[in-house]
Design an enzyme around this catalytic site. Structure first.
Site, PDB file in Angstrom:
ATOM      1  CB  SER A 138      -0.941   0.146   0.988  1.00  0.00           C
ATOM      2  OG  SER A 138      -1.978   0.972   1.075  1.00  0.00           O
ATOM      3  CG  ASP A 173      -6.721  -2.182  -3.615  1.00  0.00           C
ATOM      4  OD1 ASP A 173      -7.588  -1.462  -2.814  1.00  0.00           O
ATOM      5  OD2 ASP A 173      -5.595  -2.398  -3.401  1.00  0.00           O
ATOM      6  CG  HIS A 200      -5.992  -2.287   0.254  1.00  0.00           C
ATOM      7  ND1 HIS A 200      -5.110  -1.650  -0.842  1.00  0.00           N
ATOM      8  CD2 HIS A 200      -5.521  -1.809   1.310  1.00  0.00           C
ATOM      9  CE1 HIS A 200      -4.346  -1.110  -0.195  1.00  0.00           C
ATOM     10  NE2 HIS A 200      -4.333  -1.144   0.940  1.00  0.00           N
TER      11      HIS A 200
END
Length: 731
Positions: free
Chosen positions: A579, A664, A699
């Protein structure tokens, strides 16, 4: 694997894009060339006139249906399959090792609330938990329930949610939260079957088992019951940006489309959440940006009108809880950079009514607190480590003890404010997650549970905390773990992890899969770089906005330190982040590619400027105070100077394994896809670059406790191969 195979089978050849058709490899057989995405130049413009050409902008498809885009991602997956075929035995071995350490029939520590004991448990071979409760009766305790669960005795248990059953036939499923009404009769839960964090709230009568027809879609996993046991407050998301936009209330049995708006947030830089106070007296609405907070409260017995506790003000953050007839507020107001605690009367509506209670200190960061009838527990940070301070009504205080040089300690579930027992969690890089309870009056400490890790002996591993000097003289804390007998002779392989954004702290907790790396002679390090809050608020501020590059140089300087000190060979260093940590990976790859043999990057935020120029993308507007607003030239220029996608050059890059999820919502799949496509154009090295897209997840990757380890085992196998790590002589 079945779904992945079906998707690969649907990949088609497009005349505008060249895709590798060969998906197999065998000894002596050459691998196919990597996919070559089509270039379709697109101009990205900033409001003040700056322009950039993005040849892979076309890979963005908000609906995830474009055949050419899907074909490219499938071709990349097929390429990964081909490259990894040789390593499949190693991947399987790693997966078996990791899963083999898990006690499959296991349960959480029960906690008591309103006459019931609540817990979650796993069944052998099952991916998802069973959430359950038992009615409190004489002689029942958390230890007794755990003993019964371990013996497979579920007498008297009421199953609230069997997530295995709910997830049947789905590639992804997640229960974000569940909440029980105040009279214990009804349950509301929020689930997501896509991975995009758009939840559906559903309702069940726990006495009859009836699932009500009421369904509330497009929401966040925030649910609060009012005292009437019929009204539920929830947070609705914006359907395009997925931002939390408005609080609504729903009365069971009424049309969802008629639910009234209780509060709507007009500023897109704020997130929103709802909760009940510690004493159950109030329902609260909390809105929060990077630099500001505002809270509203209403009586849970009659939540008709919400009162602002203190109006928002830029650079003033606060959170509050109510207990004992007063508000207790954690805030940075009045220059309390590392936060302080204040109190306010129940009907408070202004900061002018706040009274300082626990003063701020330069060397201690106040992270949170929990209120009890007879004491207050304060979560703090000092010298990069967590600690818990216990404060008595008479002013006496003490600290909960820790026994290791690098560890993580925090408040656990403490559902009963009248208790004299404090539950807290403890873990380290060598100590599995542990829950204790401490009697604040007598000092007695009880071990409630330690994460069972099959075949693991903590005595065979060593953890330590060292300090690396950054190029500007700042000392960076680093947590390390390795197998006992390791020698600092500069020959080992190293996996160095980092994050360094949002003030998020990467505390040194037990990492079950990493044991497989340690057993093969590797060293694992967590670099507590600036941008987190390990060393206090200033640590965060020194790694954001115009100081962001400190995050990247800190990580590189930690690498240099560890190599110099003999923890790793210079040519056997792997870096790992996800991330915003994937942004870190992209930045260090551009700044110092020669210092890393391998980069592992999951769901990476790598196209910083283009993403932050688009307010329709989730998270953009909320994060102007984290990265900057590139609509302003000074921020545009600085962000452009480090954005990984924009700074790819014609030079030799390390081997890379890049992972993403098609659904995501936090970092859109097209960022890593574009990054890999452009990297392939400019990379002069022959080191492999792999892009693995999970076509069914978001995600957080795959759902389920076992499925995610399959993906991790694949990445670890690639890493071990690239680093030249041999298999252990014996297990």
């Amino acid at each position: 694997m079945k779904i992945r195979s079906l998707l690969l089978a649907t990949a088609i050849l497009m005349t505008s894009t060249t895709y590798a058709a060969d998906t197999a490899s065998s000894p002596g057989q050459a691998l196919p060339p990597p996919p070559d995405a089509a270039k379709k130049p697109h101009t990205v413009r900033a409001p003040f006139g700056a322009e950039r050409v993005d040849e892979y902008y076309w890979l963005r498809d908000d609906k995830r249906k474009d055949p050419e885009m899907l074909a490219y991602l499938n071709a990349e997956n097929a390429y990964v399959d081909a490259v990894m075929k040789r390593l499949k035995p190693l991947e399987d071995r790693l997966y078996d090792e990791i899963v083999g350490r898990i006690k499959q029939a296991d349960s959480s520590v029960p906690y008591r609330e309103r006459g019931y004991w609540y817990y979650s448990r796993f069944e052998t071979g099952k991916d998802y938990p069973v959430h359950a409760r038992r009615r409190d009766v004489a002689g029942m305790s958390a230890q007794a329930i755990q003993k019964a669960n371990d013996a497979g005795d579920f007498t008297g248990e009421q199953v609230l949610l069997d997530v295995n059953r709910l997830a049947e036939g789905r590639d992804y499923y997640n229960v974000g939260t569940y909440e029980i009404s105040q009279d214990n009769r009804l349950m509301a839960w929020a689930d997501d079957s896509v991975g995009r964090r758009q939840y559906v709230i559903r309702f069940r009568n726990l006495e009859t088992g009836e699932v009500y027809p009421d369904e509330i879609r497009g929401v966040s996993p925030d649910i609060v019951w009012a005292d009437d046991n019929r009204t539920v407050f929830y947070v609705e998301n914006d359907p395009e940006t997925l931002l939390t936009k408005r609080v609504k209330k729903h009365v069971l049995g009424t049309p969802v489309e008629s639910d009234p708006v209780v509060y709507e947030e007009a500023d897109d830089s704020f997130y929103m959440g709802i909760d009940r106070t510690r004493d159950d007296r109030f329902i609260v609405i909390h809105v929060s940006s990077t630099v500001s907070d505002e809270m509203r409260y209403a009586p849970a017995a009659d939540p008709a009108d919400f009162t602002v506790l203190a109006p928002r003000a830029r650079d003033v953050e606060y959170s509050a809880d109510h207990h004992g007839g007063r508000w207790v507020i954690r805030t940075n107001a009045d220059g309390a950079k590392n936060f302080k605690l204040a109190t306010a009367p129940t009907q408070s509506t202004s900061r002018a009514e706040w009274k300082d209670w626990i003063a701020a200190r330069d060397d201690v960061y106040i992270d949170g607190f929990e209120l009890f009838d007879g004491f207050t527990a304060i979560a703090e940070r000092s010298q990069g480590l967590e600690r818990l301070r216990l404060l008595k009504p008479d002013g006496a205080q003490e600290y909960v003890k820790a026994d290791e040089p690098a560890y993580s300690m925090g408040l656990a579930t403490n559902a009963e404010p009248e208790s004299e027992w404090l539950r807290y969690s403890y873990t380290s890089l060598t100590t599995p997650a542990t829950t204790y309870e401490l009697n604040v009056r007598t000092g007695e400490r009880r071990l409630l549970k330690q994460q069972p890790v099959i075949g693991y002996d903590p005595g065979k591993y060593v953890t330590e905390r060292v300090w690396a000097e950054a190029r500007d003289g700042t000392k960076i804390p680093v947590s390390l773990v390795y197998r006992k007998g390791f020698e600092k002779n500069g020959t080992a392989a190293l996996l160095q992890y980092g994050y360094g954004s949002y003030g998020a702290t990467m505390d040194p907790g037990f990492n079950l899969p990493v044991v497989s790396l340690l057993d093969r002679g590797m060293v694992y390090a967590i670099a507590h770089i600036r941008g987190g809050e390990e060393m206090g608020r200033a640590w965060y501020e020194q790694g954001k906005l115009f100081n962001k590059k400190n995050t990247f140089t800190d990580f590189i300087d930690v690498t240099d330190f560890l190599v110099k000190e003999g923890y790793a060979a210079r040519d056997r260093v792997a870096a790992y982040g996800g991330s915003a940590g994937g942004l870190l990976m992209g930045a260090i790859s551009n700044m110092a590619p020669e210092k890393y043999r391998l980069i592992l990057s999951q769901v990476p935020f790598v196209d910083v400027v283009t993403t932050m120029l688009d307010p329709t993308i989730p998270l953009t507007t909320n994060e102007y105070d984290e990265w900057g607003n590139p609509e302003k030239k000074e921020f545009y220029d600085y962000m452009l100077s480090y954005s990984p996608y924009d700074n790819l050059e014609r030079k030799a890059y390390p081997a890379m394994f890049v992972g993403t999820g098609l659904w995501d919502s936090q970092v859109q799949y097209w960022e890593p896809a574009k990054y890999v496509a452009r990297l392939r154009d400019r990379n002069t090295s022959t080191a492999p670059v792999l892009l693995r897209t999970n076509m069914d997840a978001g995600h957080g990757g795959k759902s389920g406790r076992f499925r995610r380890y399959r993906e991790l085992a694949e990445m670890y196998a690639f890493a071990l191969d690239q680093l030249g790590v041999a298999e252990p002589a014996s297990k």
